[in-house]
Design an enzyme around this catalytic site. Structure first.
Site, PDB file in Angstrom:
ATOM      1  N   CYS A   1      -5.454   4.341   7.179  1.00  0.00           N
ATOM      2  CA  CYS A   1      -4.141   4.778   6.658  1.00  0.00           C
ATOM      3  C   CYS A   1      -4.185   6.182   6.086  1.00  0.00           C
ATOM      4  O   CYS A   1      -3.268   6.586   5.359  1.00  0.00           O
ATOM      5  CB  CYS A   1      -3.657   3.791   5.603  1.00  0.00           C
ATOM      6  SG  CYS A   1      -3.446   2.131   6.270  1.00  0.00           S
TER       7      CYS A   1
ATOM      8  N   CYS B   1       1.550   2.501  -2.492  1.00  0.00           N
ATOM      9  CA  CYS B   1       0.985   1.216  -2.092  1.00  0.00           C
ATOM     10  C   CYS B   1       1.480   0.103  -2.977  1.00  0.00           C
ATOM     11  O   CYS B   1       1.208  -1.067  -2.711  1.00  0.00           O
ATOM     12  CB  CYS B   1      -0.528   1.268  -2.091  1.00  0.00           C
ATOM     13  SG  CYS B   1      -1.180   1.795  -3.661  1.00  0.00           S
TER      14      CYS B   1
ATOM     15  N   CYS C   1      -7.431   4.120   2.259  1.00  0.00           N
ATOM     16  CA  CYS C   1      -8.173   3.355   3.257  1.00  0.00           C
ATOM     17  C   CYS C   1      -8.313   4.172   4.543  1.00  0.00           C
ATOM     18  O   CYS C   1      -7.425   4.968   4.890  1.00  0.00           O
ATOM     19  CB  CYS C   1      -7.433   2.062   3.570  1.00  0.00           C
ATOM     20  SG  CYS C   1      -7.419   0.891   2.210  1.00  0.00           S
TER      21      CYS C   1
ATOM     22  N   CYS D   1      -0.223  -5.865   3.489  1.00  0.00           N
ATOM     23  CA  CYS D   1      -1.668  -5.582   3.536  1.00  0.00           C
ATOM     24  C   CYS D   1      -2.110  -4.952   2.217  1.00  0.00           C
ATOM     25  O   CYS D   1      -3.131  -5.342   1.643  1.00  0.00           O
ATOM     26  CB  CYS D   1      -1.982  -4.655   4.712  1.00  0.00           C
ATOM     27  SG  CYS D   1      -3.744  -4.310   4.896  1.00  0.00           S
ATOM     28  N   CYS D   2      -1.319  -3.986   1.705  1.00  0.00           N
ATOM     29  CA  CYS D   2      -1.659  -3.354   0.416  1.00  0.00           C
ATOM     30  C   CYS D   2      -1.658  -4.394  -0.701  1.00  0.00           C
ATOM     31  O   CYS D   2      -2.465  -4.315  -1.626  1.00  0.00           O
ATOM     32  CB  CYS D   2      -0.678  -2.232   0.072  1.00  0.00           C
ATOM     33  SG  CYS D   2      -0.936  -0.714   1.010  1.00  0.00           S
TER      34      CYS D   2
HETATM   35  S1  SF4 Z   1      -3.852   1.415   2.649  1.00  0.00           S
HETATM   36 FE1  SF4 Z   1      -3.727   0.502   4.729  1.00  0.00          FE
HETATM   37  S2  SF4 Z   1      -5.593  -0.697   5.059  1.00  0.00           S
HETATM   38 FE2  SF4 Z   1      -5.454  -0.176   2.858  1.00  0.00          FE
HETATM   39  S3  SF4 Z   1      -4.549  -1.934   1.958  1.00  0.00           S
HETATM   40 FE3  SF4 Z   1      -2.838  -0.547   2.406  1.00  0.00          FE
HETATM   41  S4  SF4 Z   1      -2.135  -1.013   4.497  1.00  0.00           S
HETATM   42 FE4  SF4 Z   1      -4.107  -2.087   4.161  1.00  0.00          FE
END
Ligand code: SF4
Length: 244
Positions: free
Chosen positions: A215, A240, A212, A129-130
């Site tokens: 998170c 991340c 985010c 996701c990151c």
């Molecule tokens: S911090 Fe969380 S929501 Fe943001 S990009 Fe990374 S995993 Fe995705």
């Protein structure tokens, strides 16, 4: 007997000693920024709108150097963070803050395949996701730059303890600078308060480190300042990937 609520992290009280040394730190920061701008053709600053990044943005604008400032709008930011981005237009009329967004097809595909909150399920899915929401947009933002800046500090975590001022971004083959690598949390807040710089309201709600929305959470006063980031993971996986 009632249960007392734990004290949340709060904005540090700044000692007179820190304020006394601030002008020296500020001068050194401006010199660093000017030196970086002079040494490269196209320099960009990746701002997450954290207080560290507000310090660097302020120094860039006041120095008048040609360093472009951008932020990664992951689509998962808190409303307070987006409100701060809007506020910057008034604070710095000459600042052209650019936004980089995730590739929409990749973001949709991830959620359809794994679920909207799949990043809680494993480090691997969290990093994926990151990658979609931060790293790929960062790669795009830096594709035409020959140097970039970050607001990282050594004190922030064990993974940043050896952070230098200047390093080579091996993955992108460009220079990378951390102009406040040696600043303390108190130094940062002294600069913010003394220069009356706007900051994210979440700091007043116990968030010393803001990412985010799903998170990041507020932390207690005695916790590590990055304890609220990806709190369900081990300390040593908590990056991340932006700064690999
Ligand atoms: S911090 Fe969380 S929501 Fe943001 S990009 Fe990374 S995993 Fe995705």
């Amino acid at each position: 007997m009632g249960i007392s609520k734990p004290t949340l992290w709060h904005i540090p009280t700044i000692s007179d000693d820190i304020f006394a040394k601030l002008s020296e730190k500020q001068t050194a920061l401006f010199q660093r920024i000017e030196q970086i701008a002079k040494s490269h053709q196209r320099v960009k600053f990746a701002s997450s709108l954290a207080v560290e990044d507000m310090v660097i943005t302020d120094a860039i604008v006041k120095s008048g150097v040609a360093i472009e400032v951008f932020t990664l709008e992951t689509g998962k930011l808190n409303p307070e963070t987006l409100a701060l981005a809007d506020q910057l237009k008034n604070t710095y009329p000459t600042l052209n803050l650019q936004f980089f967004y995730p590739d929409s097809q990749s973001a949709i595909h991830y959620e359809q395949q794994y679920g909207r909150y799949a990043f809680y399920n494993s480090v691997e899915l969290r990093r994926r996701c990151c990658f979609i929401r931060k790293i790929e947009p960062l790669n795009r933002a830096l594709a035409d730059a020959d140097a970039w800046l970050t607001g990282q500090r050594r004190e922030q975590s064990i993974t940043r303890a050896e952070l230098p001022f200047h390093e080579q971004d091996q993955a992108r083959q460009i220079a990378k600078y951390n102009p406040i690598f040696d600043w303390s949390e108190q130094d940062v807040w002294a600069y913010i308060l003394q220069n009356n710089i706007p900051y994210n309201e979440l700091y007043q709600q116990g968030y010393p480190s803001i990412g985010c929305e799903p998170c990041t959470k507020p932390i207690k006063a005695d916790e590590d300042i990055r304890a609220g980031r990806w709190w369900w993971e081990n300390r040593d996986s908590k990056e991340c990937g932006l700064h690999k």
